[in-house]
Each structure stands twice: as C-alpha cells, then as structure tokens.
Scaffold this motif. Structure first.
Motif, PDB file in Angstrom:
ATOM      1  N   ALA A 189      -2.623  -1.405   2.561  1.00 56.98           N
ATOM      2  CA  ALA A 189      -3.416  -1.661   1.352  1.00 56.98           C
ATOM      3  C   ALA A 189      -4.894  -1.719   1.705  1.00 56.98           C
ATOM      4  O   ALA A 189      -5.274  -2.307   2.719  1.00 56.98           O
ATOM      5  CB  ALA A 189      -2.987  -2.991   0.739  1.00 56.98           C
ATOM      6  N   GLY A 190      -5.716  -1.118   0.855  1.00 58.53           N
ATOM      7  CA  GLY A 190      -7.153  -1.125   1.093  1.00 58.53           C
ATOM      8  C   GLY A 190      -7.718   0.252   0.825  1.00 58.53           C
ATOM      9  O   GLY A 190      -7.045   1.108   0.250  1.00 58.53           O
TER      10      GLY A 190
ATOM     11  N   GLY B   3       0.888  -1.165   0.000  1.00 56.59           N
ATOM     12  CA  GLY B   3       0.000   0.000   0.000  1.00 56.59           C
ATOM     13  C   GLY B   3       0.923   1.210   0.000  1.00 56.59           C
ATOM     14  O   GLY B   3       1.672   1.418   0.948  1.00 56.59           O
TER      15      GLY B   3
ATOM     16  N   MET C 234       2.657   3.945  -9.782  1.00 56.09           N
ATOM     17  CA  MET C 234       2.701   4.833  -8.609  1.00 56.09           C
ATOM     18  C   MET C 234       3.776   4.437  -7.591  1.00 56.09           C
ATOM     19  O   MET C 234       4.562   5.298  -7.160  1.00 56.09           O
ATOM     20  CB  MET C 234       1.315   4.908  -7.965  1.00 56.09           C
TER      21      MET C 234
ATOM     22  N   LEU D 132     -15.657  -0.459   6.085  1.00 53.67           N
ATOM     23  CA  LEU D 132     -14.583  -0.850   5.149  1.00 53.67           C
ATOM     24  C   LEU D 132     -14.362  -2.358   5.146  1.00 53.67           C
ATOM     25  O   LEU D 132     -13.583  -2.892   4.356  1.00 53.67           O
ATOM     26  CB  LEU D 132     -13.285  -0.148   5.551  1.00 53.67           C
TER      27      LEU D 132
ATOM     28  N   GLN E 269      -1.400   7.330   0.894  1.00 52.06           N
ATOM     29  CA  GLN E 269      -1.071   8.449   1.793  1.00 52.06           C
ATOM     30  C   GLN E 269      -0.185   7.997   2.940  1.00 52.06           C
ATOM     31  O   GLN E 269       0.838   8.604   3.249  1.00 52.06           O
ATOM     32  CB  GLN E 269      -2.372   9.036   2.357  1.00 52.06           C
TER      33      GLN E 269
ATOM     34  N   ALA F  41      -2.604   0.858  16.159  1.00 52.16           N
ATOM     35  CA  ALA F  41      -3.736   1.732  16.461  1.00 52.16           C
ATOM     36  C   ALA F  41      -3.484   2.435  17.786  1.00 52.16           C
ATOM     37  O   ALA F  41      -3.596   3.651  17.882  1.00 52.16           O
ATOM     38  CB  ALA F  41      -5.041   0.942  16.529  1.00 52.16           C
TER      39      ALA F  41
ATOM     40  N   TYR G 271       4.009  -8.671  -6.321  1.00 48.99           N
ATOM     41  CA  TYR G 271       4.309  -8.936  -4.915  1.00 48.99           C
ATOM     42  C   TYR G 271       5.746  -9.415  -4.681  1.00 48.99           C
ATOM     43  O   TYR G 271       6.259  -9.352  -3.565  1.00 48.99           O
ATOM     44  CB  TYR G 271       3.311  -9.939  -4.335  1.00 48.99           C
TER      45      TYR G 271
ATOM     46  N   PHE H 266       4.900  -1.459  -2.551  1.00 48.85           N
ATOM     47  CA  PHE H 266       4.020  -2.242  -3.426  1.00 48.85           C
ATOM     48  C   PHE H 266       2.651  -1.574  -3.466  1.00 48.85           C
ATOM     49  O   PHE H 266       2.140  -1.096  -2.445  1.00 48.85           O
ATOM     50  CB  PHE H 266       3.842  -3.678  -2.915  1.00 48.85           C
ATOM     51  N   ASP H 267       2.060  -1.562  -4.649  1.00 46.04           N
ATOM     52  CA  ASP H 267       0.672  -1.105  -4.767  1.00 46.04           C
ATOM     53  C   ASP H 267       0.091  -1.694  -6.051  1.00 46.04           C
ATOM     54  O   ASP H 267       0.850  -2.171  -6.917  1.00 46.04           O
ATOM     55  CB  ASP H 267       0.629   0.439  -4.797  1.00 46.04           C
TER      56      ASP H 267
ATOM     57  N   ILE I 240      -2.075  -1.805   9.295  1.00 48.54           N
ATOM     58  CA  ILE I 240      -2.677  -0.492   9.575  1.00 48.54           C
ATOM     59  C   ILE I 240      -4.088  -0.423   9.017  1.00 48.54           C
ATOM     60  O   ILE I 240      -4.964   0.216   9.559  1.00 48.54           O
ATOM     61  CB  ILE I 240      -1.802   0.636   8.967  1.00 48.54           C
TER      62      ILE I 240
ATOM     63  N   PRO J  29      -9.534   3.775   2.418  1.00 51.64           N
ATOM     64  CA  PRO J  29      -9.774   4.533   3.664  1.00 51.64           C
ATOM     65  C   PRO J  29     -11.221   5.023   3.731  1.00 51.64           C
ATOM     66  O   PRO J  29     -11.986   4.827   2.773  1.00 51.64           O
ATOM     67  CB  PRO J  29      -8.813   5.718   3.520  1.00 51.64           C
ATOM     68  N   ARG J  30     -11.555   5.645   4.823  1.00 54.41           N
ATOM     69  CA  ARG J  30     -12.934   6.133   5.012  1.00 54.41           C
ATOM     70  C   ARG J  30     -13.159   7.419   4.225  1.00 54.41           C
ATOM     71  O   ARG J  30     -12.247   8.171   3.968  1.00 54.41           O
ATOM     72  CB  ARG J  30     -13.158   6.464   6.494  1.00 54.41           C
TER      73      ARG J  30
ATOM     74  N   VAL K 276      -8.728  -7.631   0.486  1.00 51.73           N
ATOM     75  CA  VAL K 276      -7.402  -7.070   0.196  1.00 51.73           C
ATOM     76  C   VAL K 276      -6.366  -7.640   1.163  1.00 51.73           C
ATOM     77  O   VAL K 276      -5.319  -8.158   0.742  1.00 51.73           O
ATOM     78  CB  VAL K 276      -7.431  -5.523   0.317  1.00 51.73           C
TER      79      VAL K 276
HETATM   80  O1  TXD Z   1      -4.771   3.780  13.101  1.00 50.12           O
HETATM   81  C1  TXD Z   1      -5.095   3.151  12.095  1.00 50.12           C
HETATM   82  N1  TXD Z   1      -4.870   1.827  12.011  1.00 50.12           N
HETATM   83  C2  TXD Z   1      -5.784   3.886  10.950  1.00 50.12           C
HETATM   84  C3  TXD Z   1      -5.754   3.072   9.667  1.00 50.12           C
HETATM   85  C4  TXD Z   1      -5.289   5.254  10.763  1.00 50.12           C
HETATM   86  C5  TXD Z   1      -5.493   5.886   9.555  1.00 50.12           C
HETATM   87  C6  TXD Z   1      -5.862   5.162   8.311  1.00 50.12           C
HETATM   88  N2  TXD Z   1      -6.301   3.815   8.524  1.00 50.12           N
HETATM   89  C7  TXD Z   1      -6.470   2.949   7.353  1.00 50.12           C
HETATM   90  O2  TXD Z   1      -5.241   2.738   6.644  1.00 50.12           O
HETATM   91  C8  TXD Z   1      -7.411   3.487   6.303  1.00 50.12           C
HETATM   92  O3  TXD Z   1      -8.751   3.355   6.737  1.00 50.12           O
HETATM   93  C9  TXD Z   1      -7.081   2.581   5.143  1.00 50.12           C
HETATM   94  O4  TXD Z   1      -7.729   1.344   5.327  1.00 50.12           O
HETATM   95  C10 TXD Z   1      -5.570   2.361   5.310  1.00 50.12           C
HETATM   96  C11 TXD Z   1      -4.735   3.152   4.341  1.00 50.12           C
HETATM   97  O5  TXD Z   1      -5.003   4.516   4.483  1.00 50.12           O
HETATM   98  P1  TXD Z   1      -4.375   5.528   3.384  1.00 50.12           P
HETATM   99  O6  TXD Z   1      -4.781   6.899   3.789  1.00 50.12           O
HETATM  100  O7  TXD Z   1      -2.930   5.220   3.140  1.00 50.12           O
HETATM  101  O8  TXD Z   1      -5.217   5.115   2.089  1.00 50.12           O
HETATM  102  P2  TXD Z   1      -4.799   5.353   0.559  1.00 50.12           P
HETATM  103  O9  TXD Z   1      -4.011   6.608   0.400  1.00 50.12           O
HETATM  104  O10 TXD Z   1      -6.044   5.134  -0.226  1.00 50.12           O
HETATM  105  O11 TXD Z   1      -3.782   4.137   0.286  1.00 50.12           O
HETATM  106  C12 TXD Z   1      -4.256   2.828   0.209  1.00 50.12           C
HETATM  107  C13 TXD Z   1      -3.517   2.198  -0.965  1.00 50.12           C
HETATM  108  C14 TXD Z   1      -3.857   2.854  -2.313  1.00 50.12           C
HETATM  109  O12 TXD Z   1      -2.670   3.360  -2.892  1.00 50.12           O
HETATM  110  C15 TXD Z   1      -4.474   1.739  -3.121  1.00 50.12           C
HETATM  111  O13 TXD Z   1      -4.080   1.733  -4.482  1.00 50.12           O
HETATM  112  C16 TXD Z   1      -3.936   0.519  -2.414  1.00 50.12           C
HETATM  113  O14 TXD Z   1      -3.927   0.841  -1.039  1.00 50.12           O
HETATM  114  N3  TXD Z   1      -4.756  -0.656  -2.631  1.00 50.12           N
HETATM  115  C17 TXD Z   1      -4.252  -1.888  -2.722  1.00 50.12           C
HETATM  116  N4  TXD Z   1      -2.982  -2.315  -2.606  1.00 50.12           N
HETATM  117  C18 TXD Z   1      -2.813  -3.642  -2.742  1.00 50.12           C
HETATM  118  N5  TXD Z   1      -3.820  -4.528  -3.010  1.00 50.12           N
HETATM  119  C19 TXD Z   1      -5.084  -4.096  -3.138  1.00 50.12           C
HETATM  120  N6  TXD Z   1      -6.089  -4.964  -3.405  1.00 50.12           N
HETATM  121  C20 TXD Z   1      -5.352  -2.719  -2.990  1.00 50.12           C
HETATM  122  N7  TXD Z   1      -6.494  -1.980  -3.042  1.00 50.12           N
HETATM  123  C21 TXD Z   1      -6.099  -0.712  -2.821  1.00 50.12           C
END
Ligand code: TXD
Length: 319
Positions: A79-80, A10, A39, A92, A13, A145, A66, A33-34, A119, A82-83, A99
């Motif tokens: 990876a995944g 991931g 990117m 989510l 951000q 967390a 991978y 990795f993404d 995370i 966010p809200r 993922v």
């Molecule tokens: O305290 C905590 N644990 C929380 C966690 C604090 C803040 C954010 N929290 C969670 O972290 C948030 O709810 C998200 O579930 C993750 C990642 O947050 P981020 O802000 O980094 O989200 P982004 O910027 O969308 O980055 C997620 C990346 C994005 O580049 C996607 O292309 C990638 O994940 N992505 C994937 N990577 C691999 N495999 C798959 N399937 C995939 N889907 C999306």
C-alpha cells in the motif's frame, strides 16, 4: 488442516501479481485489500476465474474494509504510492509513512499473529514504521528488498557469464537500491567466487563494477522505461519466496530488511542482511566478517537509513 490465509494490503501492480503467484503456487487462500473502491474485489474475481485454467484451489476475495485481512497468516504490504520518473524512493516517505502506519494498526487489530512482509518504499524505513505501528515482534516483520536486488544482480551476472540464473548466487547487504552493498567475494557461479572468475578470465573487474552499478540503479532503469510506475513482477516474485519460506518452514537463507539488535554494530534499526527465514519468522541473523571497504559501504547504507528514520521520528514528534 485448513488452508493458510495470505492477505495482500495494496492490490496494485505488485499486489495483483502477488495474488496471481500465490494462487499459482497454491500457497493458501488469498485476500486483497485496497482503498480503491471495487478494485480488490474485481482482481480477486478475475484471479478466481483463472484458477480452473491454472489448476489451483484457493478462495480469493477482496475489499475496502480492513476486516478482510482478519486471521491472515501472512500479510504482504504494498500500500502506498510508487515512484514516478525523476523521483527518488526517499521522496515517497511523507505519503507512505502515514499509509504504512494505518496498515500497521489494522494488522495489530485483525492479524496480530501474521508474518508481515513490507514492500512499500522507502523500504528500509517503511518496515521500521510497520513494526512500530503494528507492535508485532520484530522477527515477524521484515522488508523485501535484498531478494529483489540480488535477483537483479544474479540476472546481470548470468547474462555476462552465459550461464543459468539458477547457478548464480549473489550476496547483497544494506539498504534498498542506491546504497546497496553487493558482496562480490560472496557472490558465485556454482560456488566459484566472482573474484576467481575474473582471474579465470570469465569477465573483468570493470564489467563487474558496471554490473554492480546497474543493479544499484535497477529500479530507476525500469521506472524510466515504464514512466507510469515502478517494477512489479520481480518485486512480487521476491516477496513470494519469502512468504513461502515462512509458510513451509523452508529455512531459506535470504537477504531481508531485518531488525538488528547489535549485529554488524547496529541496534534498533532495520537493515538488509542475510537471515534464515522459517516458521518462526527471522530465525537467525547471519553476521559475516566484512572487509574495511565493505564495512564502510555498509555503514554508509546504515547512515542513509538512519537519516530517513530520523525524518519519520521528527514527523511523529511534530504531530
Ligand atoms: O523492492 C522494493 N521494496 C520496491 C518497492 C520494489 C518495487 C516497488 N516498491 C514500492 O512498492 C513502490 O515504491 C510502492 O511504494 C509500493 C507499491 O508499488 P506498486 O507498483 O504496487 O504501486 P501501485 O500499483 O500504485 O499499488 C499501490 C496500491 C494502489 O492500488 C493504491 O490504491 C493503494 O496502494 N493505496 C493504499 N492502500 C491502502 N491504504 C492506503 N492509504 C493506500 N494508498 C494507496
């Protein structure tokens, strides 16, 4: 001795911020990795070009396969998705479970000896999904967390007391966010417990209660302001201290989502508790005496996590 390898699955951000912090702290080589085409490589190249300016030596790479994470010592998973405003972390679960499962299988294949920090939200469930999918020993799979929640708590307290953030310690238990259990009596300014500070007239119980609530709502407050995503600087900084404690065997005592085997009356679940993080991963689970009120809040938090884990188990069974 060869440099350590840190893999960031991931590269969004938080992932990009993790890469910058890992570089600046010269923690080792960094790979991103993404699934977003190009990117991860683009961010790696950009960060590499910052290294002469920042003065750190590290190999930085990235990719959409991978295999780039092969042999990683630490894997940090964001990876995944966010809200968005109005969404709860629990919303989510459907997308991010799939993922994280895929990521876990990749770690099993390419980095089975890694220390894994999850995370992705909803955190307490995603770390459980990760351990199940990767098959790694539970002491090498943790969730980030508590370090973030306690950092938010510490910042608000430092503001209230007009003291350095470095002299404020905060103790949080339980799930991430809404059901978080901040232990006021174990939180201090330079060792002075918060209840004593109330007696000393430094603050009032009402103000403390408001700070606790603002900490619980810390994520949502930022999501509301950013509108397009959630917090990422503090979450990244929080995961980095956990990775550093593992890589340098620092034995930090940090609140992490860790696998419980009976501690606090909980088994076969990940919950936020204080642990000792060292080269062996989670080297000790610290079990403290809880008051009846604290235990009730903790059990409520555990129940909330259990409900979500049951949702995932049903999803899996339904497949
Ligand atoms: O305290 C905590 N644990 C929380 C966690 C604090 C803040 C954010 N929290 C969670 O972290 C948030 O709810 C998200 O579930 C993750 C990642 O947050 P981020 O802000 O980094 O989200 P982004 O910027 O969308 O980055 C997620 C990346 C994005 O580049 C996607 O292309 C990638 O994940 N992505 C994937 N990577 C691999 N495999 C798959 N399937 C995939 N889907 C999306």
């Amino acid at each position: 001795m060869a440099r350590k390898k840190i893999a960031l699955v991931g590269a969004g951000q938080i992932g990009g911020t993790l890469a910058l912090l890992a570089g600046q702290k010269e923690m080792g080589d960094v790979v991103l990795f993404d699934i977003a085409e190009g990117m991860p490589e683009g961010k790696a190249l950009d960060l590499a070009q910052a290294s002469p300016v920042e003065g750190f030596n590290a190999k930085l790479g990235g990719g959409n396969d991978y295999s780039v994470i092969a042999g990683a010592d630490v894997v940090i998973v964001t990876a995944g998705v966010p809200r968005k405003p109005g969404m709860s972390r629990d919303d989510l679960i459907g997308i991010n479970t799939g993922v994280v499962k895929t990521v876990g299988e990749a770690i099993k294949t390419y980095a089975p000896n890694a220390f894994v920090i999850v995370i992705t939200n909803p955190l307490d469930v995603m770390v459980w999904v990760m351990q199940q999918a990767s098959g790694l020993p539970p002491e090498r799979v943790v969730g980030m967390a508590g370090v973030l929640d306690s950092a938010r708590f510490r910042y608000f307290l430092a503001e209230e007391f007009g003291v350095s953030v470095e002299d404020v310690t905060a103790f949080v238990l339980g799930g991430h966010g809404d059901t978080m259990v901040p232990l006021v009596r174990y939180s201090t300014v330079a060792g002075i417990p918060l209840p004593d500070l109330v007696k000393m007239g430094w603050t009032t119980q009402e103000k403390l209660d408001a700070i606790v609530q603002r900490t619980r709502d810390g994520g949502a407050e930022i999501v509301k302001l950013l509108k397009t995503g959630s917090a990422f600087y503090a979450p990244a900084a929080s995961a980095i201290v956990m990775a550093e404690s593992y890589l340098k065997d620092q034995k930090r005592v940090l609140p992490c989502a860790a696998y419980l085997t009976g501690q606090y009356g909980v088994s076969d679940m990940y919950v936020g508790v204080p642990v000792v993080l060292g080269a062996g991963g989670v080297e000790k689970i610290i079990e403290i005496e809880l008051s009846a009120e604290e235990k009730a809040m903790f059990d409520h938090s555990v129940d909330a996590v259990k409900t979500l884990v049951d949702v995932v188990k049903k999803q899996e069974a339904g497949k």
